[in-house]
Design a protein around this motif. Structure first.
Motif, mmCIF file in Angstrom:
data_model
loop_
_atom_site.group_PDB
_atom_site.id
_atom_site.type_symbol
_atom_site.label_atom_id
_atom_site.label_comp_id
_atom_site.label_asym_id
_atom_site.label_seq_id
_atom_site.Cartn_x
_atom_site.Cartn_y
_atom_site.Cartn_z
ATOM 1 N N LEU A 347 0.826 -1.210 0.000
ATOM 2 C CA LEU A 347 0.000 0.000 0.000
ATOM 3 C C LEU A 347 0.857 1.255 0.000
ATOM 4 N N SER A 348 1.962 1.218 0.753
ATOM 5 C CA SER A 348 2.850 2.373 0.810
ATOM 6 C C SER A 348 3.411 2.705 -0.564
ATOM 7 N N THR A 349 3.783 1.680 -1.311
ATOM 8 C CA THR A 349 4.335 1.895 -2.650
ATOM 9 C C THR A 349 3.281 2.444 -3.599
ATOM 10 N N ALA A 350 2.060 1.899 -3.505
ATOM 11 C CA ALA A 350 0.999 2.320 -4.413
ATOM 12 C C ALA A 350 0.472 3.709 -4.071
ATOM 13 N N GLY A 351 0.420 4.042 -2.773
ATOM 14 C CA GLY A 351 -0.153 5.315 -2.357
ATOM 15 C C GLY A 351 -1.656 5.254 -2.249
ATOM 16 N N VAL A 352 -2.300 4.800 -3.308
ATOM 17 C CA VAL A 352 -3.753 4.599 -3.345
ATOM 18 C C VAL A 352 -4.005 3.228 -3.944
ATOM 19 N N LEU A 353 -4.897 2.456 -3.324
ATOM 20 C CA LEU A 353 -5.160 1.100 -3.790
ATOM 21 C C LEU A 353 -6.667 0.846 -3.793
ATOM 22 N N PRO A 354 -7.278 0.714 -4.984
ATOM 23 C CA PRO A 354 -8.693 0.331 -5.035
ATOM 24 C C PRO A 354 -8.837 -1.139 -4.619
ATOM 25 N N LEU A 355 -9.868 -1.429 -3.851
ATOM 26 C CA LEU A 355 -10.118 -2.789 -3.387
ATOM 27 C C LEU A 355 -11.564 -3.157 -3.686
ATOM 28 N N ASP A 356 -11.802 -4.465 -3.791
ATOM 29 C CA ASP A 356 -13.157 -4.970 -3.976
ATOM 30 C C ASP A 356 -13.468 -5.915 -2.835
ATOM 31 N N LEU A 357 -14.497 -5.599 -2.066
ATOM 32 C CA LEU A 357 -14.909 -6.446 -0.955
ATOM 33 C C LEU A 357 -16.306 -6.974 -1.218
ATOM 34 N N GLY A 358 -16.379 -8.194 -1.680
ATOM 35 C CA GLY A 358 -17.662 -8.808 -1.962
ATOM 36 C C GLY A 358 -18.479 -8.035 -2.969
ATOM 37 N N GLY A 359 -17.832 -7.464 -3.959
ATOM 38 C CA GLY A 359 -18.524 -6.693 -4.979
ATOM 39 C C GLY A 359 -18.679 -5.226 -4.656
ATOM 40 N N THR A 360 -18.235 -4.798 -3.488
ATOM 41 C CA THR A 360 -18.317 -3.393 -3.091
ATOM 42 C C THR A 360 -16.957 -2.735 -3.263
ATOM 43 N N PRO A 361 -16.846 -1.683 -4.068
ATOM 44 C CA PRO A 361 -15.553 -1.008 -4.226
ATOM 45 C C PRO A 361 -15.244 -0.112 -3.031
ATOM 46 N N VAL A 362 -14.016 -0.180 -2.558
ATOM 47 C CA VAL A 362 -13.517 0.736 -1.539
ATOM 48 C C VAL A 362 -12.137 1.191 -1.983
ATOM 49 N N VAL A 363 -11.621 2.226 -1.341
ATOM 50 C CA VAL A 363 -10.309 2.733 -1.695
ATOM 51 C C VAL A 363 -9.473 2.899 -0.425
ATOM 52 N N ALA A 364 -8.219 2.456 -0.491
ATOM 53 C CA ALA A 364 -7.291 2.565 0.638
ATOM 54 C C ALA A 364 -6.225 3.597 0.305
ATOM 55 N N PHE A 365 -5.930 4.467 1.295
ATOM 56 C CA PHE A 365 -4.892 5.490 1.174
ATOM 57 C C PHE A 365 -3.731 5.144 2.097
ATOM 58 N N HIS A 366 -2.538 5.572 1.702
ATOM 59 C CA HIS A 366 -1.381 5.542 2.595
ATOM 60 C C HIS A 366 -0.672 6.884 2.511
ATOM 61 N N LEU A 367 -0.298 7.425 3.688
ATOM 62 C CA LEU A 367 0.412 8.702 3.758
ATOM 63 C C LEU A 367 1.645 8.547 4.634
ATOM 64 N N PRO A 368 2.845 8.780 4.115
ATOM 65 C CA PRO A 368 4.052 8.704 4.951
ATOM 66 C C PRO A 368 4.040 9.769 6.043
ATOM 67 N N GLY A 369 4.826 9.504 7.116
ATOM 68 C CA GLY A 369 5.031 10.539 8.122
ATOM 69 C C GLY A 369 4.572 10.218 9.516
ATOM 70 N N THR A 370 4.180 8.958 9.790
ATOM 71 C CA THR A 370 3.795 8.560 11.142
ATOM 72 C C THR A 370 4.779 7.523 11.659
ATOM 73 N N ALA A 371 5.287 7.727 12.866
ATOM 74 C CA ALA A 371 6.289 6.834 13.455
ATOM 75 C C ALA A 371 5.627 5.648 14.143
ATOM 76 N N THR A 372 6.207 4.455 13.982
ATOM 77 C CA THR A 372 5.743 3.325 14.769
ATOM 78 C C THR A 372 6.097 3.565 16.236
ATOM 79 N N PRO A 373 5.168 3.337 17.154
ATOM 80 C CA PRO A 373 5.455 3.596 18.567
ATOM 81 C C PRO A 373 6.151 2.449 19.279
ATOM 82 N N ILE A 374 6.287 1.283 18.626
ATOM 83 C CA ILE A 374 6.801 0.104 19.330
ATOM 84 C C ILE A 374 8.088 -0.414 18.709
ATOM 85 N N GLN A 375 8.949 0.521 18.318
ATOM 86 C CA GLN A 375 10.272 0.130 17.834
ATOM 87 C C GLN A 375 11.377 0.777 18.653
ATOM 88 N N ASN A 376 11.419 2.093 18.657
ATOM 89 C CA ASN A 376 12.480 2.810 19.354
ATOM 90 C C ASN A 376 12.134 2.969 20.834
#
Length: 468
Positions: A347-376
Motif C-alpha cells: 500500500l505504501s508503494t501504491a499510495g492509493v489502492l482500489p479494493l473490492d470487498l464482496g462486490g463493493t468497491p472501496v479505496v485505501a490510502f497511505h500517507l508517509p510521516g507517522t512513526a511506529t510507537p513500538i520500535q524505538n
C-alpha cells in the motif's frame, strides 16, 4: 446493530480558542531510526519487564530523545446520536467546539452475574465459552494491573506541547466531536472509557498485536465500561466489562466467556495518524492528556524493537500463517462480510489502492510521516510506517478515483490525495480541503492496522492481496 439513543450530554460552548503557532511547537524533525536491532531477551521476557515497568516506572519522562537516540535517528461537541456516520457521504458538519471539560456517561452498576474474570471461564451457571480456556493466557499483570483510563482529560490540539509532529495518535470523530488519543499514553493503559459526541465509547489498543480499535460501549440498552483482564488470546488484549465481568477479545469486540458470551460490540471506524495530521484537520479538536497519578513513563516504549517482521509474537500459542512473516504490518479491511489483508509495504508503494470487498468497491490510502510507537525506546522516534485510511469512494452518487500527490507526507499538511474527476484535494482522513468538492467527507470503512499473525489467527480464510 442498532444503538439505543444515548442520554443528552451537556457541554459549554467556548466562543473561540487562543491562536497558537504550529511549526515552532515542534523543534525536533522526524527521523527514522536505522537498524531495528534484535528483540532478544527483552521481548521474550515481555511480561516480566512490563510488570516491573508498571510498578516502578518513573513518570518524569521527557519528550526529547536522549543524545544516543538523536545520534541513532539522524538518518532517517457534543450532541446525542443513535448511530455512527450516515451511510451517504455528505459535507462535513461544522466542527463542534466544546469546553475541554467532558461530561462522561458512566457504565451501569455491577450486575448479579457469575464472574468469568474471577471465578473462571467455565464456572457453574455460565454459558460454554467460545474458546478454550487453555488458549487464554496470563500476560503477567493481574486484572487492572494495566489500569484503564476512566476519566480522561483533554486539551485543545493547538495547546498540546508534549507530542512530536510525527507521533502516532488514534483519532475518531463522532457527531462533529473530534478526538485524538496519543499512543504514548495508550501503551501504558490500553483502554480508555470515554464519551465522544454524546456517545459512550471505549478506545482499545494492544501493542502485542499492534492494533487500535474503538467500540460503542452501549449494548441492548445497557452501558458498559471496560478494564484489562491481564489475559491474552492470540496475543491480543482480553478485556472485561465491569457490569458482568464477562471476557471480551479486543480484536473482535466479542464476548468469549461469561454471562454475555457471544455478545458483539459495534465497531467505530478510527485511524492512527501523525499528531500533525490531527492538528491540521482539527485544531480545535481534543487531545487526551497524560493522566496523573499512575507513575508511568509516558513517551517511552516498553516494547523496544518489537515492531519487526521476522519477530516472534509474544504469548501467541497458535501456529502463524506462513503466507507472510508473523509480524509483517498489514492493513485489514472488513466490509459486508468480506475481509482482505494488504501488506503495508504494498500500500505504501501504491499510495492509493482500489479494493473490492464482496462486490463493493472501496479505496485505501497511505500517507508517509507517522512513526511506529513500538520500535524505538522513544515512542516518537520509531521508523516511518505512515498512516492509512479506507473509504467508500462514492460522493453524491459519483464514484471517484484517486492518486497520492508527489512527495505527500503528514508534514506537508492536508490535501495529500487528488481525485481524478474534479481535481479536489483530500486528506488521509477523507476530507476534501479544496476544489469543487471542498468540505465533502468520504464515508470511512472499517479497517485495522495490525500484524499479520493476528489478522490470520482471527480470520484464517482472510484473502491476502499480493502475497509472495
Amino acid at each position: 446493530m442498532a444503538l439505543t439513543t444515548a442520554a443528552s450530554v451537556p457541554a459549554e460552548v467556548r466562543a473561540g480558542t487562543a491562536a497558537c503557532g504550529r511549526r515552532d511547537r515542534f523543534p525536533l524533525k522526524f527521523a527514522a531510526v536505522r537498524g531495528p536491532g534484535t528483540r532478544g531477551v527483552l521481548v521474550l521476557l515481555a511480561a516480566a519487564l512490563m510488570f516491573i515497568a508498571l510498578g516502578c516506572a518513573d513518570d518524569s519522562s521527557s519528550d526529547e530523545p536522549s543524545e544516543s537516540d538523536t545520534a541513532e535517528a539522524a538518518s532517517a461537541d457534543t450532541a446525542p446520536a443513535t448511530t455512527a456516520a450516515a451511510a451517504t457521504p455528505a459535507t462535513t458538519p461544522a466542527e463542534v467546539i466544546v469546553d475541554v471539560r467532558v461530561t462522561q456517561i458512566p457504565g451501569g452498576p455491577r450486575e448479579s452475574t457469575v464472574s468469568a474474570l474471577r471465578e473462571g471461564m467455565t464456572a457453574p451457571l455460565l454459558p460454554e465459552p467460545l474458546v478454550s480456556p487453555l488458549d487464554v493466557l496470563s500476560g503477567g499483570p493481574p486484572p487492572d494491573g494495566i489500569p484503564s483510563i476512566d476519566a480522561p482529560e483533554f486539551e485543545r490540539a493547538t495547546d498540546v506541547g508534549f507530542l512530536q509532529p510525527q507521533e502516532a495518535v488514534v483519532t475518531l470523530t463522532l457527531n462533529g466531536d473530534a478526538r485524538a488519543y496519543p499512543v504514548q499514553v495508550l501503551l501504558w493503559h490500553e483502554i480508555v472509557n470515554d464519551t465522544v459526541g454524546g456517545e459512550p465509547v471505549t478506545i482499545t489498543y494492544c501493542p502485542l498485536c499492534n492494533t487500535a480499535i474503538g467500540y460503542y460501549r452501549q449494548l441492548d440498552g445497557r452501558i458498559f465500561d471496560f478494564g484489562t483482564s491481564g489475559r491474552l488470546y492470540n496475543s491480543a488484549l482480553v478485556m472485561y466489562d465491569r457490569q458482568t465481568e464477562s471476557l471480551w477479545v479486543h480484536y473482535t469486540g466479542q464476548a468469549i466467556a461469561g454471562a454475555l458470551t457471544g455478545s458483539q460490540l459495534e465497531l467505530i471506524p478510527m485511524a492512527t495518524v501523525a499528531f500533525e495530521t490531527f492538528l491540521d484537520e482539527h485544531p480545535d479538536g481534543l487531545v487526551m492528556t497524560r493522566p496523573g497519578g499512575f507513575g508511568r513513563s509516558y513517551g517511552t516504549n516498553p516494547y523496544v524493537n518489537y515492531d519487526t517482521p521476522n519477530g516472534s509474537p509474544t504469548f501467541f500459542g497458535g501456529t502463524p500463517d506462513d503466507r507472510l512473516p508473523p509480524q509483517t504490518r498489514v492493513l485489514v479491511v472488513r466490509h459486508g462480510g468480506a475481509s482482505v489483508a494488504v501488506q503495508l509495504d504494498t500500500l505504501s508503494t501504491a499510495g492509493v489502492l482500489p479494493l473490492d470487498l464482496g462486490g463493493t468497491p472501496v479505496v485505501a490510502f497511505h500517507l508517509p510521516g507517522t512513526a511506529t510507537p513500538i520500535q524505538n525506546q522513544q515512542v516518537a522516534f520509531g521508523r516511518d510506517v505512515g498512516a492509512t485510511g479506507v473509504f467508500d469512494p462514492n460522493v453524491g452518487g459519483r464514484a471517484l478515483t484517486f492518486t497520492r500527490n508527489p512527495d505527500a507526507a503528514s508534514s506537508a499538511g492536508p490535501g495529500a490525495f487528488t481525485d481524478d474527476q474534479t481535481g479536489s484535494r483530500w486528506s488521509i482522513l477523507g476530507r476534501a480541503f479544496d476544489g469543487p468538492l471542498e468540505g465533502a467527507q468520504l464515508q470511512p470503512i472499517e479497517h485495522i492496522d495490525t500484524f499479520w499473525f493476528a489478522a490470520a489467527a482471527y480470520d484464517p480464510t482472510i484473502e491476502l492481496l499480493d502475497a509472495p
